[in-house]
Design an enzyme around this catalytic site. Structure first.
Site, PDB file in Angstrom:
ATOM      1  N   GLY A  43       0.831  -1.196   0.000  1.00 57.78           N
ATOM      2  CA  GLY A  43       0.000   0.000   0.000  1.00 57.78           C
ATOM      3  C   GLY A  43       0.864   1.244   0.000  1.00 57.78           C
ATOM      4  N   GLN A  48       2.944   9.977   1.175  1.00 60.25           N
ATOM      5  CA  GLN A  48       4.236   9.287   1.255  1.00 60.25           C
ATOM      6  C   GLN A  48       5.176   9.648   0.108  1.00 60.25           C
ATOM      7  OE1 GLN A  48       2.280   5.256   1.987  1.00 60.25           O
ATOM      8  NE2 GLN A  48       4.199   5.060   3.107  1.00 60.25           N
ATOM      9  N   CYS A  87       5.802  -0.168   7.086  1.00 61.47           N
ATOM     10  CA  CYS A  87       5.450   1.003   6.297  1.00 61.47           C
ATOM     11  C   CYS A  87       6.651   1.406   5.440  1.00 61.47           C
ATOM     12  CB  CYS A  87       5.076   2.143   7.249  1.00 61.47           C
ATOM     13  SG  CYS A  87       4.627   3.662   6.403  1.00 61.47           S
ATOM     14  N   LEU A  88       6.408   1.700   4.179  1.00 60.33           N
ATOM     15  CA  LEU A  88       7.498   2.104   3.285  1.00 60.33           C
ATOM     16  C   LEU A  88       8.174   3.382   3.781  1.00 60.33           C
ATOM     17  CD1 LEU A  88       5.916   1.364  -0.219  1.00 60.33           C
ATOM     18  CD2 LEU A  88       7.769   0.103   0.904  1.00 60.33           C
TER      19      LEU A  88
HETATM   20 ZN   LIG Z   1       2.530   3.418   5.675  1.00 56.76          ZN
END
Ligand SMILES: [Zn+2]
Length: 164
Positions: A43, A48, A87-88
């Protein structure tokens, strides 16, 4: 597209609703999916990559990539579950987060078509995680304070090492 990481204030800003889902959103969605795949994630949300619009993409195994624009979570299950998240934007950190097991979401796709979708398990999990990004919320905000402080200390340590 460059994925920004923890410490960058852009991750903490609230994203704006998309006013008009024009044809450029098809290209934008493709770029977001490309960045998601490049990062080996499931995701990725606009903020981001420094894009302050309410858009995220999700691609879980066995499904096609899905684009959510101006989403609203309209139902969440009473049942809550603990599941490990990463999380990236917070590379190398994985920790259990408690969230509803199932949700109902309403959104628009990249072609400007509205849809409603029910999701549970991993799909609900990713959607809730990405939805949070639109409000500047990170998964580490949803864990007990002591655990969060340990994680932040660990990140600080590895960043200091990188600087050294
Ligand atoms: Zn994330």
């Amino acid at each position: 597209m460059q994925i920004i990481t923890l410490g960058n204030e852009l991750l903490r800003q609230k994203a704006h609703p998309v006013k008009n889902i024009g044809p450029e959103y098809i290209t934008l969605a493709e770029e977001l999916v490309k960045a998601l795949h490049a990062g080996n994630g499931i995701g990725l949300a606009g903020p981001q990559v420094g894009l302050h619009e309410r858009i995220f993409v999700v691609h879980v195994q066995g499904d096609n990539p899905r684009i959510f624009i101006n989403p609203s979570i309209i139902e969440t299950s009473q049942e809550i579950v603990k599941f490990e998240e990463g999380c990236l934007s917070i590379p190398g950190i994985y920790t259990d987060v408690i969230r509803p097991n199932a949700i109902k979401i309403q959104a628009w796709n990249e072609q400007g078509r509205p849809f409603t979708m029910e999701a549970s398990g991993i799909m609900a999990r990713v959607i809730l995680h990405e939805y949070d990004h639109l409000d500047g919320i990170l998964f580490i905000d949803r864990i007990p304070e002591q655990k969060r402080n340990r994680i932040l200390a660990k990140i600080e340590k590895s960043m200091a090492k990188q600087r050294a």
